[in-house]
Design an enzyme around this catalytic site. Structure first.
Site, PDB file in Angstrom:
ATOM      1  N   GLY A  45      -6.612  30.936  54.024  1.00 37.67           N
ATOM      2  CA  GLY A  45      -8.007  30.978  53.590  1.00 37.67           C
ATOM      3  C   GLY A  45      -8.605  29.597  53.407  1.00 37.67           C
ATOM      4  N   CYS A  46      -7.833  28.699  52.817  1.00 38.99           N
ATOM      5  CA  CYS A  46      -8.336  27.343  52.555  1.00 38.99           C
ATOM      6  C   CYS A  46      -8.518  26.562  53.851  1.00 38.99           C
ATOM      7  CB  CYS A  46      -7.398  26.606  51.606  1.00 38.99           C
ATOM      8  SG  CYS A  46      -7.307  27.409  49.995  1.00 38.99           S
TER       9      CYS A  46
END
Length: 155
Positions: A45-46
């Site tokens: 996600g990051c």
């Protein structure tokens, strides 16, 4: 107490991915800033979030805004992350979580993960948007929308 819309951003400092000391006063209060807190370098996600900010970085610059990412990762991790994904914006190391605490960024998933929160701060240093969501892809369009509102109000 968490920083909210209408609050003036307090001054802070941190080390950036190049090992330089960053002072918030060098940018905040001088131009529009997107300050985003994310959980960890090199997680799915990051990475998606950072790459989305990278891919639309020119759009932010065209609107007069700077993008700054903050996580508790250290200098070596940020250097690798920045190089691997060719990130054109600053990443700040908040290893002691002081900045995260200063902003009141909550933890997610029952306190197991650092939260993902994006702040849009106008050129006067006032928070205009706070977006708290673990859905990484939602942050970039929300930030752009908030900046476009700021630009429209300044005209």
């Amino acid at each position: 107490m968490a920083i909210q819309v209408g609050d003036v951003v307090p001054q802070f400092s941190a080390v950036d991915a190049q090992g330089n000391l960053f002072d918030s006063a060098s940018v905040i209060g001088k131009k529009t800033v997107v300050l985003y807190f994310y959980p960890k370098d090199n997680t799915p996600g990051c990475t998606a979030q950072a790459c989305s900010f990278r891919d639309q970085y020119e759009d932010f610059l065209d609107l007069g805004a700077e993008v700054i990412g903050i996580s508790s990762d250290g200098l070596a991790s940020h250097q690798k992350f920045t190089a691997q994904y060719q990130l054109p914006f600053l990443l700040l190391s908040d290893t002691d979580k002081k900045i995260r605490k200063l902003f009141g960024v909550p933890t997610a998933f029952f306190g197991l993960l650092p939260g993902r929160v994006t702040y849009v701060i106008d050129a006067k240093g006032v928070v205009q948007m706070v977006f708290n969501s673990m859905l990484a892809g939602q942050h970039i369009p929300k930030a752009l929308e908030a900046i476009k509102k700021i630009v429209t109000q300044e005209m």
